[in-house]
Design an enzyme around this catalytic site. Structure first.
Site, PDB file in Angstrom:
ATOM      1  N   VAL A 120       0.815  -1.215   0.000  1.00  0.00           N
ATOM      2  CA  VAL A 120       0.000   0.000   0.000  1.00  0.00           C
ATOM      3  C   VAL A 120       0.844   1.258   0.000  1.00  0.00           C
ATOM      4  O   VAL A 120       1.771   1.402   0.800  1.00  0.00           O
ATOM      5  CB  VAL A 120      -0.917   0.029   1.247  1.00  0.00           C
ATOM      6  CG1 VAL A 120      -1.831   1.243   1.176  1.00  0.00           C
ATOM      7  CG2 VAL A 120      -1.714  -1.248   1.343  1.00  0.00           C
ATOM      8  N   CYS A 121       0.529   2.141  -0.926  1.00  0.00           N
ATOM      9  CA  CYS A 121       1.092   3.480  -0.833  1.00  0.00           C
ATOM     10  C   CYS A 121       0.006   4.432  -1.281  1.00  0.00           C
ATOM     11  O   CYS A 121      -1.124   4.026  -1.511  1.00  0.00           O
ATOM     12  CB  CYS A 121       2.347   3.625  -1.674  1.00  0.00           C
ATOM     13  SG  CYS A 121       2.044   3.659  -3.429  1.00  0.00           S
ATOM     14  N   SER A 122       0.330   5.698  -1.405  1.00  0.00           N
ATOM     15  CA  SER A 122      -0.688   6.632  -1.843  1.00  0.00           C
ATOM     16  C   SER A 122      -0.825   6.527  -3.346  1.00  0.00           C
ATOM     17  O   SER A 122       0.135   6.761  -4.081  1.00  0.00           O
ATOM     18  CB  SER A 122      -0.277   8.034  -1.417  1.00  0.00           C
ATOM     19  OG  SER A 122       1.125   8.126  -1.433  1.00  0.00           O
ATOM     20  N   MET A 129       1.605   4.823  -6.249  1.00  0.00           N
ATOM     21  CA  MET A 129       2.526   5.618  -7.058  1.00  0.00           C
ATOM     22  C   MET A 129       3.955   5.078  -7.010  1.00  0.00           C
ATOM     23  O   MET A 129       4.611   4.933  -8.009  1.00  0.00           O
ATOM     24  CB  MET A 129       2.507   7.044  -6.527  1.00  0.00           C
ATOM     25  CG  MET A 129       3.071   8.087  -7.432  1.00  0.00           C
ATOM     26  SD  MET A 129       1.969   8.605  -8.761  1.00  0.00           S
ATOM     27  CE  MET A 129       0.363   8.618  -8.058  1.00  0.00           C
ATOM     28  N   VAL A 175      -1.297  -1.095  -4.319  1.00  0.00           N
ATOM     29  CA  VAL A 175      -2.615  -0.451  -4.253  1.00  0.00           C
ATOM     30  C   VAL A 175      -2.574   0.772  -3.348  1.00  0.00           C
ATOM     31  O   VAL A 175      -1.629   0.962  -2.587  1.00  0.00           O
ATOM     32  CB  VAL A 175      -3.688  -1.427  -3.710  1.00  0.00           C
ATOM     33  CG1 VAL A 175      -3.950  -2.534  -4.693  1.00  0.00           C
ATOM     34  CG2 VAL A 175      -3.254  -1.990  -2.367  1.00  0.00           C
TER      35      VAL A 175
END
Lengths: 144, 710
Positions: free
Chosen positions: A18-20, A23, A48
């Protein structure tokens, strides 16, 4: 996104990276999958955003957070999945091997009693918060 | 100075003392007043940076790498060699038995100038198994007026020549010999086929003393006048030659061959060396004139900890030669530690050279990043293992065994070094059993009672086929999970990393020496009788439960459960927290590889500028971990914006964010605008929403969402 399980009838491990907005995780995604392959570990990694994990928690067995979405740790922990924030150095170097070790250390601790999912065909760890206690405890120290 | 540098300095400081002390994590912790966990973390980080070396065992000990060995590129600078003259407090930190260093560390004061005692300190085991030999040698050199003739005994390759050279250096350092005094070495085997020639080499010859002697010629005895004459393989000296030494040894007189005039005079300290029993090989009258007999123990008679030091020493030496850091896989290390090394230290050294040369070849052909010595690189005889260690694993330095060769007293384990050595080697028993590889079992058994290896120690193997070290990682993982249980049952976890073609034979051999409870690994081993649990099963199946069941079932553990090994510290799962500057450098390096449309270094700098500006304007702090992630994100976002790629559509209540956190929102927007301007990109407004949450450390989307659902 299903990969044939190479060993027995255990399904692939599905990991949300997970990242923002997905990106910056693609680098690590590749290297994490490569590391898993090197260990003959059947694993699918999806890069995601936080929103997707929140909407479809059932699609993932474990959650790894980029350091920039550390802030979402608490809210995502409520999903009851093994979860950790990736060490920033590991993240910066896209070190899949290190991330894999971190992930493996998160997975549920051994249970002494016969587990209810042990004999279920294709049994997947149930992922209730109680059985994931070990996972939460093991949040990496380095990021605390 | 960071904590890591403080740890490194501490280890480095030890290098200026005699020998090379190695530190355990606990010692470092108490010396620096930090927790043992942190000390261990920093030590491991330094090890991974290639700045310190490890001596395996329990506990693991660390020492600073020689300063002439450059740190790996990208390392943020090695601190200058410590200038503090003080070594570690000897009361608190017992230094290891002297580790021989080829030269003084650059920039440090010459430790040798400290006194003649340090000359012997260079020898591995000078304070361990070689201690009696060192004492005898010192006595022989210092005995007035010119020292005592000495005979060095020991099997081939134990280092007799080196020992003689060190005796000579000691004689010079102690003032017994003048500086620049000659050291003349001669191998009696060289002319053994021609005794006449041999004697003329030694004593010189008058013209016409034998066919071909056309001029008066001085011999080696004369050249060694005022110094040391070292005669290797002295048993090849014929009887008449031995007799010719009598006047030299008695009175300091001799004659050249064929000379009848006045006797010549020479003051020579004679050191002889032989692999043979002197009683059989030398005249009794000759032996009587050599008052000191020093027995140098073979590798098998020496404690394992010294062998480990020797291996490390030779590896370091090869590393320096190649200008690279040499690492060894655990199995290769075990094999080096345990194979039957007939040729002793000399052979150990050449075997390590061969292995390093092979590993270097692979490195050169682009196989890997550093030089890694694996089982495949080891010479055949090392891989085969050999017969069981004659002294037995963990035996103290062979008591009484030295008697067969001479008058040297074997080392007493009552010395601190001896005690340490015993402790060190005993702890390594089960692992050493692995190294035995079982391949030598056919060749004659152990001496009864000489081995302290419990019969068939119980073990759990972690197996991988690659050379990627999965086995070690698996080992750490298993130990972390089942540590207490394994310790209680005395089951060791042993990582085994093999090439495919080696698996069958090596594992079969292991089964003869170990009771293998289970194999955990990435590939099923060709051993139907041993339970196998795949890594995959551990992660997504019920592997842990199965493994626990196997451990719990009676009969899986050793007949005599070994004393519970002290469980080590829990393996550090993540990398020890790195310094921010390291992270920034790493970040820029990875981004340089993947960013095409923006300059990675500039983007990283501007990314951090965003955070600094925000901190200035809001007066709030952003934690460094988040900062690293945010910068990485911003760089990737800039790259994506340059390429005109679309952004995912993520619902985010930006208006509410702005309304609830007006000041932070404004600061975020301004900082982001500056970033856009400097890099010449446009980012969607969503980015401000993300950035605000990251900088405030609040998951506002979730907060707003949960309010709505309540």
């Amino acid at each position: 996104m299903s990969v044939p399980a190479p060993q027995g009838n255990h399904p692939a491990l599905r990991v949300a990276l997970v990242c923002s907005f997905g990106m910056s995780t693609s680098l690590l995604q590749e290297s994490l999958e490569r590391a898993a392959r090197a260990h003959s570990l059947d694993m699918v990694v999806e890069a995601v955003g936080t929103a997707e994990v929140r909407q479809h928690p059932e699609s993932y067995d474990a959650i790894l957070l980029g350091p920039q979405v550390r802030y979402a740790r608490q809210s995502l922990a409520r999903l009851g999945k093994p979860l950790a924030v990736i060490d920033p150095f590991v993240y910066a170097t896209a070190n899949g091997e290190a991330a894999l070790r971190m992930l493996l250390a998160l997975m549920p601790a051994p249970v002494s009693a016969p587990s209810e999912h042990g004999n279920a065909p294709g049994g997947r760890p149930s992922g209730t918060p109680s059985s994931r206690g070990g996972g939460q405890r093991r949040s990496p120290r380095a990021t605390e | 100075m960071t904590r890591r540098e403080r740890v490194f300095r501490l280890l480095q400081k030890g290098k200026t003392g005699p020998g090379s002390p190695a530190w355990t994590a606990s010692q470092v912790a108490s010396a620096l007043g930090i927790s043992r966990c942190n000390a261990s973390r920093e030590l491991n980080a330094l090890y991974h940076q290639g700045r310190v070396n490890k001596i395996p065992g329990k506990p693991v000990r660390f020492y600073a790498r020689s300063v002439e060995q450059p740190p790996p590129p990208g390392d943020p600078g090695t601190p200058a060699p410590a200038t503090e003259p003080a070594g570690p407090d000897p009361g608190r930190l017992p230094p290891l038995p002297g580790l021989r260093r080829p030269g003084p560390p650059a920039g440090a004061a010459l430790p040798e100038s400290a006194g003649p005692e340090s000359v012997f300190g260079e020898l591995v085991g000078a304070r361990g198994s070689l201690r009696p030999a060192v004492r005898q040698a010192q006595a022989a050199v210092l005995y007035p007026p010119h020292g005592l003739a000495t005979l060095l005994l020991g099997p081939t390759g134990v280092g007799k020549s080196l020992f003689a050279q060190i005796m000579y250096r000691y004689a010079v350092a102690s003032g017994r010999l003048r500086p620049g005094a000659p050291f003349v070495a001669f191998n009696c085997a060289d002319y053994a086929h021609n005794p006449q020639l041999l004697l003329s080499q030694l004593f010189g010859a008058a013209r016409g003393s034998y066919t071909g002697a056309q001029a008066d010629r001085a011999g080696l005895v004369e050249k060694a006048d005022g110094g040391v004459l070292f005669l290797d393989e002295i048993h090849r000296l014929p009887s008449e030659g031995q007799e010719m030494f009598f006047p030299l040894l008695d009175e300091g007189h001799f004659r050249r061959l064929g000379e009848t005039g006045a006797e010549r005079h020479a003051s020579v300290l004679l050191i002889g060396a032989t692999t043979q029993d002197p009683a059989a090989a030398l005249l009794e009258t000759f032996r009587r004139r050599i008052p000191i007999t020093i027995h140098l123990p073979g590798l098998a008679e020496r404690p394992l900890v010294e062998r480990a030091e020797l291996i490390q020493l030779f590896l370091d030496r090869e590393g320096r030669r190649m200008g690279k850091t040499v690492t060894v896989t655990p199995l290769a290390w075990q094999l080096l530690l345990s194979y039957e090394c007939q040729g002793n230290v000399g052979q150990l050294r050449s075997d390590i050279q061969m292995a390093c040369a092979d590993a270097f070849l692979e490195y050169r052909s682009g196989g890997r990043a550093g030089i890694l010595v694996d089982v495949a690189h080891l010479p055949e005889r090392v891989r085969r293992g050999g017969a069981p260690h004659p002294g037995g694993w963990g035996s103290p330095p062979a008591q009484g065994d030295g008697g067969r060769a001479g008058s040297a007293t074997p080392p007493k384990s009552a010395t601190p070094a001896g005690r340490r050595a015993c402790r060190g080697s005993r702890r390594q028993e089960p692992a050493a059993a692995l190294g035995k590889n079982g391949k030598g079992l056919g060749k004659g058994g152990r001496k009864p009672g000489s081995s302290r290896v419990p019969p068939r120690a119980a073990a759990l193997l972690t197996l991988c086929l690659s050379r990627e070290g999965s086995a070690v990682q698996l080992q750490q993982w298993v130990e972390e999970r089942l540590g207490p249980q394994l310790a209680r049952l005395g089951v060791q976890v042993i990582p085994v990393s093999l090439l495919e073609e080696e698996v069958g034979s090596t594992l079969a051999a292991l089964l003869r020496t170990l009771k293998v409870v289970a194999v955990v690994g990435t590939v099923p081993p060709p051993l139907p009788e041993v339970p196998y649990i795949s890594l995959h099963e551990l992660v997504v199946g019920d592997g842990w439960r199965r493994l626990e069941g196997l451990l719990a079932s009676p009969g899986t553990t050793a007949v005599n459960p070994a004393p519970a090994p002290v469980p080590g510290p829990p393996a550090v799962v993540t990398r020890p927290a790195a310094a921010l500057s390291d992270i920034v450098a790493a970040l820029a390096a990875s981004l340089r590889r993947c960013l095409r449309r923006v300059d990675a270094d500039q983007a990283v700098a501007e990314g951090f500028a965003v955070i600094q500006q925000w901190e200035r304007e809001t007066g709030q702090r952003c934690d460094p971990d988040t900062a690293v992630g945010v910068v990485m994100h911003l760089c990737c976002a800039a790259e994506r914006a340059r390429g005109g790629e679309p952004w995912p559509d993520v619902p985010m209540d930006l208006q509410r964010m702005e309304a609830e956190f007006p000041r932070a929102w404004q600061a975020t927007a301004r900082a982001l605008a500056a970033f856009e301007r400097r890099l010449g990109v446009r980012l969607p407004e969503l980015e401000a929403g993300f950035l605000l949450q990251a900088l405030l450390q609040r998951d506002l989307s979730a907060e707003f969402h949960s309010e709505r659902s309540v």
